[in-house]
Design a protein around this motif. Structure first.
Motif, short mmCIF file in Angstrom:
data_model
loop_
_atom_site.label_atom_id
_atom_site.label_comp_id
_atom_site.label_asym_id
_atom_site.label_seq_id
_atom_site.Cartn_x
_atom_site.Cartn_y
_atom_site.Cartn_z
N LEU A 171 2.84 17.88 -6.61
CA LEU A 171 1.43 17.52 -6.74
C LEU A 171 1.23 16.52 -7.89
O LEU A 171 0.43 15.58 -7.77
CB LEU A 171 0.58 18.77 -6.96
N GLU A 172 1.93 16.73 -8.98
CA GLU A 172 1.84 15.80 -10.10
C GLU A 172 2.36 14.42 -9.71
O GLU A 172 1.75 13.39 -10.06
CB GLU A 172 2.64 16.32 -11.30
N GLU A 173 3.49 14.39 -9.00
CA GLU A 173 4.04 13.11 -8.53
C GLU A 173 3.04 12.37 -7.66
O GLU A 173 2.80 11.17 -7.83
CB GLU A 173 5.32 13.35 -7.73
N LEU A 174 2.45 13.08 -6.70
CA LEU A 174 1.49 12.46 -5.78
C LEU A 174 0.27 11.95 -6.53
O LEU A 174 -0.24 10.86 -6.23
CB LEU A 174 1.08 13.47 -4.70
N GLN A 175 -0.20 12.70 -7.50
CA GLN A 175 -1.37 12.28 -8.27
C GLN A 175 -1.10 10.96 -8.99
O GLN A 175 -1.94 10.06 -9.01
CB GLN A 175 -1.75 13.36 -9.28
N LYS A 176 0.09 10.83 -9.54
CA LYS A 176 0.45 9.60 -10.25
C LYS A 176 0.52 8.40 -9.30
O LYS A 176 0.29 7.26 -9.71
CB LYS A 176 1.79 9.78 -10.97
N LEU A 177 0.85 8.67 -8.04
CA LEU A 177 1.01 7.58 -7.08
C LEU A 177 -0.32 7.03 -6.56
O LEU A 177 -0.34 6.00 -5.89
CB LEU A 177 1.85 8.05 -5.89
N THR A 178 -1.42 7.67 -6.88
CA THR A 178 -2.72 7.21 -6.40
C THR A 178 -3.18 5.92 -7.07
O THR A 178 -4.20 5.35 -6.68
CB THR A 178 -3.82 8.29 -6.59
N VAL A 179 -2.45 5.46 -8.07
CA VAL A 179 -2.79 4.18 -8.71
C VAL A 179 -2.13 3.01 -7.99
O VAL A 179 -2.37 1.85 -8.32
CB VAL A 179 -2.39 4.17 -10.20
N HIS A 180 -1.30 3.28 -6.99
CA HIS A 180 -0.55 2.22 -6.32
C HIS A 180 -1.36 1.58 -5.19
O HIS A 180 -1.82 2.27 -4.29
CB HIS A 180 0.77 2.76 -5.76
N LYS A 181 -1.45 0.26 -5.23
CA LYS A 181 -2.05 -0.48 -4.12
C LYS A 181 -1.02 -0.74 -3.02
O LYS A 181 -1.38 -1.05 -1.89
CB LYS A 181 -2.60 -1.83 -4.61
N GLU A 182 0.26 -0.63 -3.39
CA GLU A 182 1.32 -0.91 -2.43
C GLU A 182 1.44 0.21 -1.39
O GLU A 182 1.14 1.37 -1.67
CB GLU A 182 2.68 -1.04 -3.16
N THR A 183 1.92 -0.15 -0.22
CA THR A 183 2.27 0.84 0.80
C THR A 183 3.38 1.73 0.23
O THR A 183 4.33 1.25 -0.37
CB THR A 183 2.75 0.15 2.09
N LEU A 184 3.25 3.04 0.43
CA LEU A 184 4.20 4.01 -0.13
C LEU A 184 5.17 4.49 0.94
O LEU A 184 4.76 4.76 2.08
CB LEU A 184 3.45 5.21 -0.71
N ILE A 185 6.44 4.63 0.57
CA ILE A 185 7.47 5.08 1.52
C ILE A 185 8.14 6.34 0.95
O ILE A 185 8.64 6.33 -0.18
CB ILE A 185 8.54 4.00 1.75
N PHE A 186 8.14 7.39 1.76
CA PHE A 186 8.76 8.65 1.37
C PHE A 186 9.78 9.09 2.43
O PHE A 186 9.68 8.72 3.60
CB PHE A 186 7.71 9.77 1.25
N TYR A 187 10.74 9.92 2.00
CA TYR A 187 11.63 10.61 2.92
C TYR A 187 11.29 12.10 2.87
O TYR A 187 10.91 12.61 1.81
CB TYR A 187 13.10 10.44 2.51
N GLU A 188 11.43 12.79 4.00
CA GLU A 188 11.22 14.24 3.98
C GLU A 188 12.03 14.94 5.05
O GLU A 188 12.23 14.40 6.15
CB GLU A 188 9.74 14.57 4.13
N ALA A 189 12.51 16.12 4.71
CA ALA A 189 13.25 16.96 5.64
C ALA A 189 12.27 17.75 6.50
O ALA A 189 11.15 18.02 6.07
CB ALA A 189 14.17 17.91 4.87
N PRO A 190 12.68 18.14 7.71
CA PRO A 190 11.75 18.82 8.62
C PRO A 190 11.17 20.12 8.08
O PRO A 190 9.99 20.41 8.27
CB PRO A 190 12.59 19.06 9.88
N HIS A 191 11.98 20.91 7.37
CA HIS A 191 11.50 22.21 6.89
C HIS A 191 10.53 22.09 5.71
O HIS A 191 9.89 23.07 5.34
CB HIS A 191 12.68 23.11 6.51
N ARG A 192 10.42 20.90 5.11
CA ARG A 192 9.47 20.72 4.01
C ARG A 192 8.27 19.85 4.39
O ARG A 192 7.37 19.63 3.57
CB ARG A 192 10.18 20.10 2.79
N LEU A 193 8.26 19.32 5.61
CA LEU A 193 7.23 18.35 6.00
C LEU A 193 5.82 18.94 5.92
O LEU A 193 4.90 18.28 5.43
CB LEU A 193 7.50 17.83 7.41
N LYS A 194 5.62 20.16 6.42
CA LYS A 194 4.28 20.74 6.45
C LYS A 194 3.68 20.84 5.05
O LYS A 194 2.53 20.43 4.83
CB LYS A 194 4.32 22.13 7.10
#
Length: 305
Positions: A171-194
């Motif tokens: 949650l802290e990581e995501l909050q910090k990313l809200t200042v980015h105007k750039e398109t964001l790219i993440f990777y995620e595993a199926p069991h953590r996606l939800k």
């Protein structure tokens, strides 16, 4: 260099003078070749990558069993040695010694580009420090493959990779990313996606545009384009299978979620962020930054010191 410290190694002692590397100039040392491997479809292996794996003396592989399947497919008989996140500290000195003795090494991960959310960066850094030639090959990359077909503005973009697995830190990581105007790219595993999508809805807002790229280059490749609310609903009402790339549209000057709370008293803003899962110190830091206030003053005010 933080990644070396995290791996239990000393930081790189960068040379004081500029270093020049001519990748194909003959030396008495071996070269480290960074070889991308397919992210699902074996036909994405390049001719050059196959030839390099045949020509080198040794292949440093993330999982030798997985890489052996690739080698068998292309009739490559080069010897392998394991090199993954759990043996980095002991393996790097061994590989450096071999390179300095004139042995050429190709480094591969299980899929995609070495060093991009995969092993490799520590070995590259040590080679640079030692003046050993590092030769990168172009090839498959899941993040860029998903980005160019997402329909979201492809550049500028910010590649983040995997988010922290701990909920409050994510949650802290995501909050910090809200200042980015750039398109964001993440990777995620199926069991953590939800859980990740739930957190993105909480922090980014449910109406924010995003894309899920699933099983890229494979038989069941799929793109799900919509709002985070829609993608979150899909993840909770369907079978989540395969590896995911999450593409999230960039933000305007301020985060829409922040607009509704920015006029609240500072302590209430901090409490709201804590309720969303942030740590107390993280919330204090975030509010101080958003309001242009001294962090220590906000800390004292919140704790009534």
């Amino acid at each position: 260099m933080q990644f070396l410290a995290d791996a239990g190694m000393a930081p790189i002692n960068w040379r004081k003078s500029m270093q020049s590397q001519r990748s194909f100039q003959k030396t008495n040392q071996g070269s480290l070749f960074l070889v991308p491997t397919p992210i699902g479809n074996l036909q994405d292996m390049t001719y050059r990558a196959v030839q390099v794996l045949k020509d080198v003396d040794l292949i440093a592989a993330e999982d030798t069993r997985n890489t052996q399947k690739l080698l068998n497919h292309f009739e490559i008989e080069t010897k392998q040695i394991s090199f993954h996140e759990h043996n980095t500290v002991q393996r790097i000195p061994q590989l450096i010694e071999k390179l300095e003795d004139g042995i050429s090494i190709a480094q591969v991960s299980d899929a995609g580009m070495p060093s991009i959310s995969d092993p490799g960066k520590e070995l590259v850094a040590k080679c640079v420090e030692k003046g050993i030639t590092v030769v990168p090959l172009p090839g498959a990359n899941a993040g860029l493959t998903g980005l160019i077909a997402s329909g979201i503005v492809p550049q500028p973009f910010y590649f983040h990779g995997f988010l922290d697995r701990k909920n409050n830190l994510q949650l802290e990581e995501l909050q910090k990313l809200t200042v980015h105007k750039e398109t964001l790219i993440f990777y995620e595993a199926p069991h953590r996606l939800k859980k990740t999508l739930e957190n993105m809805v909480s922090v980014f807002g449910g109406e924010h545009q995003a894309v899920l790229a699933r099983e890229l280059t494979k038989k069941y490749e799929e793109f799900l384009r919509g709002t985070l609310d829609e993608l979150n609903d899909w993840a909770h009402n369907d079978q989540v299978r395969g590896e995911f790339v999450i593409i999230v549209a960039g933000f305007e000057q301020t985060n829409p979620q922040t607009d509704s709370t920015k006029d609240l008293p500072v302590n209430e803003q901090i409490d709201r962020l804590i309720e969303d899962g942030m740590t107390v110190n993280g919330a204090i830091k975030q509010v101080a930054k958003q309001q242009g206030l001294n962090r220590q003053e906000v800390y004292r005010q919140y704790h009534e010191i």
